[in-house]
Write a protein that holds these residues in place. Structure first.
Motif, PDB file in Angstrom:
ATOM      1  N   PRO A 282       0.820  -1.225   0.000  1.00  0.00           N
ATOM      2  CA  PRO A 282       0.000   0.000   0.000  1.00  0.00           C
ATOM      3  C   PRO A 282       0.848   1.267   0.000  1.00  0.00           C
ATOM      4  CG  PRO A 282      -0.780  -1.563   1.655  1.00  0.00           C
ATOM      5  CD  PRO A 282       0.549  -2.058   1.190  1.00  0.00           C
ATOM      6  N   GLY A 285       2.346   1.798  -3.619  1.00  0.00           N
ATOM      7  CA  GLY A 285       1.314   2.326  -4.506  1.00  0.00           C
ATOM      8  C   GLY A 285       1.576   2.131  -5.989  1.00  0.00           C
ATOM      9  N   ARG A 287       4.379   2.120  -7.666  1.00  0.00           N
ATOM     10  CA  ARG A 287       5.485   2.877  -8.272  1.00  0.00           C
ATOM     11  C   ARG A 287       6.473   1.989  -9.010  1.00  0.00           C
ATOM     12  NH1 ARG A 287       4.210   5.550  -3.524  1.00  0.00           N
ATOM     13  NH2 ARG A 287       3.985   7.815  -3.646  1.00  0.00           N
ATOM     14  N   GLY A 309      -0.726  -7.892  -3.124  1.00  0.00           N
ATOM     15  CA  GLY A 309      -0.113  -6.838  -3.930  1.00  0.00           C
ATOM     16  C   GLY A 309       1.053  -7.229  -4.791  1.00  0.00           C
TER      17      GLY A 309
END
Length: 364
Positions: A282, A285, A287, A309
């Motif tokens: 998180p 994000g 990147r 993720g």
């Protein structure tokens, strides 16, 4: 005629079957070298515990009649969100070593990561075909390290993976107690630096002594920038656990980060990789791409990592167990099992593909 290795591969129904089969055929010191962790092996055990306490919240009433494991890793297609982790000295467990593993990875449609400590030269591995990444340890001679990166690029490797969590090798007590030493026929074929790893020590691990002589403990962000400027290949940092380090990696132009505690083989007591992923994703994000390493043993584990993720996972020990138990056929079977388990888990979770898996909720 069917060989024992073929029968072993054909009858395996999960990764654990290969773990048991490999343990039965490997010399005890080699088995310990592959399976062991550092210190009291707290982090080694915690990696598995982190997966076991991560529960998925499946969705229902979704069309999964065309459920696929296809994925994209570092901008290239893969048959599933998995790459072979860099593991040293495959010839310790099978005569064909990395060549057998590379052939199996090509057949499975997944990338194979060549270790700096590969027991087969990188050029012979890329000649097999398939997607090949190269894992780089930063050597004490920086110029030589950059030459090695160029050599990998010239050989046809598609990415460079810089390992950043080994200023020196963790104290792996199994190897210390065994005074672990490489057999004469196994060597670091790409960076052979002499016979230190082959000389039985009076105490400790000969392999640890060898890497201590070869690897630089002065690896810094400036080194990462130097490597980024040197290569046109996608650059991956392996061994990142702190969100702050992942953010800096993205700011440094790194294409992907491998969230990894080195399979519990470096800092004993380090956070489990899956827990670090849950915290890091998180913050980062999107990147840069996230990969997860350490503790993956099933297709459901891959699904857990995707849900938290990750774009994909790296798998090391299961590949070595398959190679030890049944050679190339064993590695192929490991990939078949993981792919089948992942497809089954995706469908049961209500996901038609790996992209939908990233929207699953987890309870931890």
């Amino acid at each position: 005629m069917t060989s024992d290795a073929d029968r072993s591969a054909a009858t395996a129904e999960c990764v654990a079957d290969f773990e048991h089969a490999a343990a039965a055929v490997l010399p005890p010191d080699v088995r310990d070298f592959v399976a062991g962790g550092s210190g009291a092996e707290t982090t080694l055990a915690a990696n598995r515990a982190a997966f076991d306490r991560t529960f998925l919240v499946p969705r229902v009433l979704r069309d999964v009649s065309r459920c696929t494991t296809d994925a994209t890793l570092l901008g290239r297609p893969a048959a599933m969100p998995l790459a072979v982790a860099p593991v040293a000295y495959h010839r310790l467990v099978s005569p064909d070593g990395e060549l057998a593993t590379a052939r199996a990875a090509k057949a499975a449609g997944v990338p194979f990561t060549v270790s700096t400590l590969s027991s087969v030269p990188v050029e012979e591995i890329t000649a097999v075909g398939g997607a090949v990444w190269f894992q780089l340890y930063w050597l004490r001679d920086g110029a030589r390290t950059l030459e090695l990166a160029r050599r990998a690029e010239d050989a046809g490797c598609e990415a460079l993976m810089l390992t950043v969590d080994v200023p020196w090798m963790g104290r792996r007590l199994r190897d210390v107690r065994n005074r672990f030493t490489l057999p004469a026929e196994v060597r670091a074929a790409t960076i052979d630096t002499g016979g230190t790893a082959h000389l039985r020590p009076t105490a400790g691990s000969a392999v640890a002594a060898h890497t201590g002589q070869a690897f630089s403990p002065a690896l810094t962000w400036a080194t990462v920038a130097r490597l980024r400027e040197h290569t046109r290949l996608p650059l991956v940092l392996k061994g990142v656990l702190a969100p702050e380090d992942a953010l800096r990696a993205a700011e440094s132009g790194v294409d992907a980060v491998v969230v990894s505690n080195h399979g519990g083989r470096q800092l004993d007591g380090a956070v489990p990789s899956l827990d670090a992923l849950a915290e890091l994703a998180p913050v980062l994000g999107g990147r840069c791409e996230l990969l997860l390493d350490s503790g993956v043993r099933s297709g459901t584990d891959i699904l857990r990592a995707l849900a938290l993720g990750a774009a994909g996972v790296l798998v090391g020990r299961p590949v070595m167990w398959g190679l030890a138990a049944a050679g190339e056929a064993g590695v192929r079977r490991v990939f078949e099992l993981l792919a089948a388990e992942l497809r089954t888990s995706l469908g049961l979770a209500g996901c038609a593909d790996v992209t939908e898996a990233r929207g699953l909720r987890t309870v931890r």
